[in-house]
Design an enzyme around this catalytic site. Structure first.
Site, PDB file in Angstrom:
ATOM      1  N   HIS A 568       0.827  -1.208   0.000  1.00  0.00           N
ATOM      2  CA  HIS A 568       0.000   0.000   0.000  1.00  0.00           C
ATOM      3  C   HIS A 568       0.865   1.263   0.000  1.00  0.00           C
ATOM      4  O   HIS A 568       0.544   2.240   0.660  1.00  0.00           O
ATOM      5  CB  HIS A 568      -0.934  -0.014   1.220  1.00  0.00           C
ATOM      6  CG  HIS A 568      -1.981  -1.079   1.139  1.00  0.00           C
ATOM      7  ND1 HIS A 568      -2.892  -1.310   2.140  1.00  0.00           N
ATOM      8  CD2 HIS A 568      -2.266  -1.977   0.168  1.00  0.00           C
ATOM      9  CE1 HIS A 568      -3.697  -2.320   1.786  1.00  0.00           C
ATOM     10  NE2 HIS A 568      -3.325  -2.741   0.599  1.00  0.00           N
TER      11      HIS A 568
HETATM   12  C1  LIG Z   1       0.274  -7.205  -5.164  1.00  0.00           C
HETATM   13  C2  LIG Z   1      -0.607  -6.062  -4.755  1.00  0.00           C
HETATM   14  C3  LIG Z   1      -1.791  -6.318  -4.067  1.00  0.00           C
HETATM   15  C4  LIG Z   1      -2.626  -5.282  -3.682  1.00  0.00           C
HETATM   16  N1  LIG Z   1      -3.838  -5.573  -3.132  1.00  0.00           N
HETATM   17  C5  LIG Z   1      -4.724  -4.567  -2.926  1.00  0.00           C
HETATM   18  C6  LIG Z   1      -6.068  -4.838  -2.554  1.00  0.00           C
HETATM   19  O1  LIG Z   1      -6.481  -5.985  -2.448  1.00  0.00           O
HETATM   20  N2  LIG Z   1      -6.904  -3.787  -2.337  1.00  0.00           N
HETATM   21  C7  LIG Z   1      -6.488  -2.500  -2.462  1.00  0.00           C
HETATM   22  O2  LIG Z   1      -7.284  -1.590  -2.232  1.00  0.00           O
HETATM   23  N3  LIG Z   1      -5.232  -2.221  -2.836  1.00  0.00           N
HETATM   24  C8  LIG Z   1      -4.364  -3.217  -3.099  1.00  0.00           C
HETATM   25  N4  LIG Z   1      -3.113  -2.924  -3.565  1.00  0.00           N
HETATM   26  C9  LIG Z   1      -2.737  -1.525  -3.726  1.00  0.00           C
HETATM   27  C10 LIG Z   1      -3.428  -0.849  -4.902  1.00  0.00           C
HETATM   28  O3  LIG Z   1      -3.521  -1.725  -6.001  1.00  0.00           O
HETATM   29  C11 LIG Z   1      -2.641   0.397  -5.255  1.00  0.00           C
HETATM   30  O4  LIG Z   1      -2.610   1.247  -4.133  1.00  0.00           O
HETATM   31  C12 LIG Z   1      -3.216   1.165  -6.427  1.00  0.00           C
HETATM   32  O5  LIG Z   1      -3.351   0.343  -7.545  1.00  0.00           O
HETATM   33  C13 LIG Z   1      -2.315   2.335  -6.719  1.00  0.00           C
HETATM   34  O6  LIG Z   1      -2.732   2.986  -7.878  1.00  0.00           O
HETATM   35  P1  LIG Z   1      -1.797   4.062  -8.557  1.00  0.00           P
HETATM   36  O7  LIG Z   1      -2.591   4.668  -9.642  1.00  0.00           O
HETATM   37  O8  LIG Z   1      -1.241   4.935  -7.499  1.00  0.00           O
HETATM   38  O9  LIG Z   1      -0.547   3.239  -9.125  1.00  0.00           O
HETATM   39  P2  LIG Z   1      -0.478   1.989 -10.115  1.00  0.00           P
HETATM   40  O10 LIG Z   1      -1.794   1.329 -10.241  1.00  0.00           O
HETATM   41  O11 LIG Z   1       0.673   1.177  -9.682  1.00  0.00           O
HETATM   42  O12 LIG Z   1      -0.190   2.640 -11.537  1.00  0.00           O
HETATM   43  C14 LIG Z   1       1.021   3.202 -11.925  1.00  0.00           C
HETATM   44  C15 LIG Z   1       1.207   2.938 -13.407  1.00  0.00           C
HETATM   45  O13 LIG Z   1       2.233   3.774 -13.889  1.00  0.00           O
HETATM   46  C16 LIG Z   1       3.071   3.028 -14.732  1.00  0.00           C
HETATM   47  N5  LIG Z   1       4.386   3.665 -14.699  1.00  0.00           N
HETATM   48  C17 LIG Z   1       5.216   3.784 -13.643  1.00  0.00           C
HETATM   49  N6  LIG Z   1       6.344   4.415 -14.005  1.00  0.00           N
HETATM   50  C18 LIG Z   1       6.218   4.715 -15.322  1.00  0.00           C
HETATM   51  C19 LIG Z   1       7.045   5.363 -16.266  1.00  0.00           C
HETATM   52  N7  LIG Z   1       8.249   5.846 -15.922  1.00  0.00           N
HETATM   53  N8  LIG Z   1       6.605   5.485 -17.540  1.00  0.00           N
HETATM   54  C20 LIG Z   1       5.388   5.008 -17.905  1.00  0.00           C
HETATM   55  N9  LIG Z   1       4.557   4.392 -17.050  1.00  0.00           N
HETATM   56  C21 LIG Z   1       4.979   4.244 -15.775  1.00  0.00           C
HETATM   57  C22 LIG Z   1       3.061   1.643 -14.139  1.00  0.00           C
HETATM   58  O14 LIG Z   1       3.467   0.659 -15.060  1.00  0.00           O
HETATM   59  C23 LIG Z   1       1.617   1.507 -13.701  1.00  0.00           C
HETATM   60  O15 LIG Z   1       0.816   0.979 -14.720  1.00  0.00           O
HETATM   61  C24 LIG Z   1      -2.251  -3.950  -3.957  1.00  0.00           C
HETATM   62  C25 LIG Z   1      -1.069  -3.686  -4.639  1.00  0.00           C
HETATM   63  C26 LIG Z   1      -0.245  -4.726  -5.050  1.00  0.00           C
HETATM   64  C27 LIG Z   1       1.000  -4.423  -5.812  1.00  0.00           C
END
Ligand SMILES: Cc1cc2nc3c(=O)[nH]c(=O)nc-3n(C[C@H](O)[C@H](O)[C@H](O)COP(=O)(O)OP(=O)(O)OC[C@H]3O[C@@H](n4cnc5c(N)ncnc54)[C@H](O)[C@@H]3O)c2cc1C
Ligand SMILES: *[C@@H]1O[C@H](CO)[C@@H](O)[C@H](O)[C@H]1NC(C)=O
Ligand SMILES: *[C@@H]1O[C@H](CO)[C@@H](O)[C@H](O)[C@H]1NC(C)=O
Ligand SMILES: *[C@@H]1O[C@H](CO)[C@@H](O)[C@H](O)[C@H]1NC(C)=O
Length: 640
Positions: A568
């Site tokens: 998280h």
């Molecule tokens: C294994 C796992 C299990 C989890 N389980 C849960 C759960 O059950 N319930 C829950 O609520 N949360 C869970 N989480 C947490 C939740 O999924 C995340 O908090 C949420 O997805 C974060 O969203 P975000 O948009 O911040 O980042 P992300 O969804 O990680 O998106 C970031 C995106 O940016 C892209 N990116 C990064 N750097 C670059 C770059 N330099 N150039 C181009 N693209 C790039 C990545 O490839 C990715 O697609 C889990 C996370 C993981 C990893």
């Protein structure tokens, strides 16, 4: 009176004697050959559905070098997919969405498969923390694994699909810190807007739920007898069964509400981008790694980004704004590589500083004891060999009806939100979550590779649980006081940043974590759990020999050895008003001191919410999309 007592005693004795044969009950399964044939047929059907699924995603389109768009969104994860989709609702607005990863496929969306997804180098960034003597000490090299989605949908494709909003006080606290517009009352409309709530027990509560949003939320189609018992255990201990997403019921037990649609994972890409695939004004470029934001040094305005795709470097421009949604590791990394971050550190790394901000500080996560496992004496939990065996009906039931245990996200089934310091208080602000799993990483053994358990520790201690029936509780610390940080390793986007988690740095964190273990053990001692012979597994960990078995010191040591971090990561581009020296973005998510640049993802959380962050991150995306529309004079659409 006496008669009744005798009758009740007889009934409960008979009930206690009921022995399960498998997850479905007392009857043995029917013809295993027929099951196997059906499973094979089902697999063919699934392959066809998988083909269809590939075409439902927006295609990969490479822009021309120097192309201009209105908005550029970096990262197609939970927040990025949401924002790009909402912005492109305005037909005259041209949006470019840039994602480092590949397309999602249907296999990734089988809920039970989630434990295996992290092994796939192709869709996981595979970060690891720096070695530590304070946490993850029984992991290989004393480093914790930090998986992170690198795929269309980002971490919403790797996650366990647990759908929680957090406590109203979490958001009221954000507002109190000077973040106007982020109180519970302000964010609730976005929680409603994003969801398509499909849980019969609570759907009538329209004050907080909505049936027409993009993200489907439902119960998995099946609960194991253990999960049902866990809820009963809660009632035995005097706790209610609650809709933990209602905002007015915070303490209690529940089955997991999950981001599933008809028994399949619903990622951000499925929820937001599939419906937008025919929009001409939305361009999606995949396999494209953003290296930095292009910033005009004189005006301090973001003018575009630079990315690499199949060895070629592209510069693309944003006439309006650039939005970073690269996640709590990616966004701070890109900011620092663009010259926005702690000046001294950037100079050390050979990056020319532009704006001095505490980027990468304030890193938070949720952790708990990763080895609180309970053995049972009946086949009521999940074992890999049972689920993967096509002679059992589980596979066929999933392929044909999206039913059965394969719809359970990796074995996660239920939770409890509790305040360990005020156990009787229904209105408390929970500081612990008990996350219930109807198996363990020892039972399914491959699970140990997710955590990165050291081979010696596995052999000596936990391998004896392999293929036995167990259940697990992860007692998760909801509001950690400890803070970690992220720094660049060097000036190359291809190098993983330096991650210092600092888990359990604060004594109070440790105290609450140990209380959480005690609470979970109490749950195992209820009649409901005892019925299956539940017995806590006290591991003789070599590294914890100096502590008396089952003492507080022992559980602290076990938690420091096998630290369950549940991915998280948040807080690394903290939101706060101007004048707050710890803030990176303002309450409208604009980077302080830079024009035309916002960050919107889990990194902006000033304090981590007391729950799982995926749904809150959708909310952040929805809210930012509306703020952008407001600021640029486009109409906003309320909840459908
Ligand atoms: C294994 C796992 C299990 C989890 N389980 C849960 C759960 O059950 N319930 C829950 O609520 N949360 C869970 N989480 C947490 C939740 O999924 C995340 O908090 C949420 O997805 C974060 O969203 P975000 O948009 O911040 O980042 P992300 O969804 O990680 O998106 C970031 C995106 O940016 C892209 N990116 C990064 N750097 C670059 C770059 N330099 N150039 C181009 N693209 C790039 C990545 O490839 C990715 O697609 C889990 C996370 C993981 C990893
Ligand atoms: C695994 O743990 C053992 C002892 O507990 C230790 O000697 C060994 O170095 C560890 N291995 C790795 C790769 O961390
Ligand atoms: C919360 O609100 C719902 C719907 O208004 C109601 O049914 C429920 O009883 C409330 N719970 C508590 C604890 O007040
Ligand atoms: C666990 O149960 C015991 C015995 O009922 C009780 O004294 C203790 O306070 C409970 N502990 C927690 C943390 O709930």
């Amino acid at each position: 009176m006496k008669c009744w007592l005798i009758l009740i005693t007889v009934i409960s004795t008979v009930q206690a004697k009921i022995q399960y044969k498998n997850l479905y009950g007392r009857e043995p399964f029917g013809n295993s050959f027929v099951n196997m044939l059906s499973a094979a047929q089902g697999a063919t059907l699934f392959a066809l559905q998988g083909e269809e699924f590939m075409h439902a995603e927006p295609p990969d389109t490479t822009p021309n070098n120097r192309d201009q768009f209105d908005f550029i969104v970096v990262g197609a994860g939970t927040a990025g997919a949401t924002i790009a989709s909402r912005l492109s609702e305005i037909p005259q607005v041209r949006v470019l969405l840039i994602e480092a990863g590949r397309s999602e496929n249907l296999v990734m969306d089988i809920p039970i498969i989630v434990n295996f997804l992290q092994f796939n180098n192709d869709i996981n960034w595979k970060y690891r923390t720096e070695p530590s003597n304070g946490y993850c000490t029984a992991m290989t090299d004393k480093r914790c694994n930090w998986p992170r989605g690198r795929v269309m949908g980002g971490s919403s494709v790797l996650n366990y699909m647990i759908a929680t909003r957090g406590h109203p006080k979490d958001y009221d606290r954000w507002a109190e810190l000077g973040n106007e517009g982020w109180s519970w009352k302000d964010v609730l409309p976005y929680f409603k807007k994003l969801e398509s709530f499909n849980i019969n027990d609570y759907v009538s509560n329209q004050r907080v739920h909505n049936k027409n949003g993009p993200v489907s939320i439902e119960y998995p189609a099946f609960h194991t007898p253990l999960a049902t018992a866990f809820l009963k255990a809660g009632e035995e201990l005097g706790y209610p069964i609650i809709d933990y997403n209602s905002g007015n019921e915070s303490v209690g037990f529940s089955y997991l509400q999950t981001t599933l649609k008809d028994g399949m994972r619903m990622s951000s890409s499925v929820a937001y981008l599939h419906p937008a695939r025919f929009r001409k004004n939305l361009v999606v470029t995949k396999n494209s790694l953003v290296r930095k934001v292009l910033i005009d040094r004189d005006t301090k305005r973001a003018i575009g980004v630079e990315f690499v795709k199949r060895g070629r470097i592209f510069q693309v421009y944003a006439s309006k704004e650039v939005i970073l949604s690269a996640g709590a590791i990616g966004s701070p990394q890109i900011l620092m590589l663009s010259g926005i971050g702690p000046t001294g550190h950037l100079q050390e790394m050979g990056v020319k500083p532009i704006v001095d901000l505490p980027v990468g500080d304030n890193l938070m996560d949720h952790i708990g004891c990763g080895a609180l496992m309970f053995q049972v004496d009946q086949p009521v939990g999940m074992r890999f060999e049972d689920l993967a065996n096509p002679m059992n009906p589980y596979i066929k039931d999933f392929f044909f009806e999206r039913k059965g245990p394969l719809t359970i996200p990796g074995g996660c089934e239920a939770l409890a939100f509790l305040d360990v310091d005020r156990p009787g208080d229904r209105d408390a602000y929970p500081n612990i979550e008990l996350l219930f799993v109807s198996t363990s990483w020892a039972s399914i053994s491959v699970g140990r590779f997710d955590l990165g358990i050291n081979d010696t520790v596995w052999q000596e201690t936990y391998s004896k649980l392999e293929n036995t029936f167990t259940w697990t509780v992860f007692p998760l610390l909801l509001r950690p006081k400890s803070r970690g940080k992220i720094r660049l390793r060097n000036a190359d986007i291809n190098s993983h940043p330096v991650i210092t988690a600092n888990y359990m740095d604060d004594k109070e964190d440790v105290r609450i974590l140990v209380e959480g273990v005690r609470t979970a053990v109490n749950v195992s001692r209820t009649n409901a759990m005892k019925r299956f012979g539940s017995k806590v597994f006290l591991a003789e960990l070599k590294g914890c020999k100096e502590f008396e078995m089952d003492s507080d010191g022992y559980w602290e040591c076990v938690t420091r050895s096998i630290t369950m971090n549940i991915y998280h990561y948040s807080g690394t581009c903290k939101m706060g008003p101007s004048g707050d020296p710890t803030a990176v973005v303002d309450p409208r998510l604009r980077v302080h001191g830079v024009k035309g640049l916002r960050v919107a993802d889990a990194s902006i959380m000033p304090e981590i919410i007391s729950a799982h962050p995926n749904i809150p991150t959708y909310m952040i995306g929805e809210k930012l999309a509306d703020m952008l529309k407001e600021d640029w004079g486009y109409p906003t659409k309320p909840q459908q």
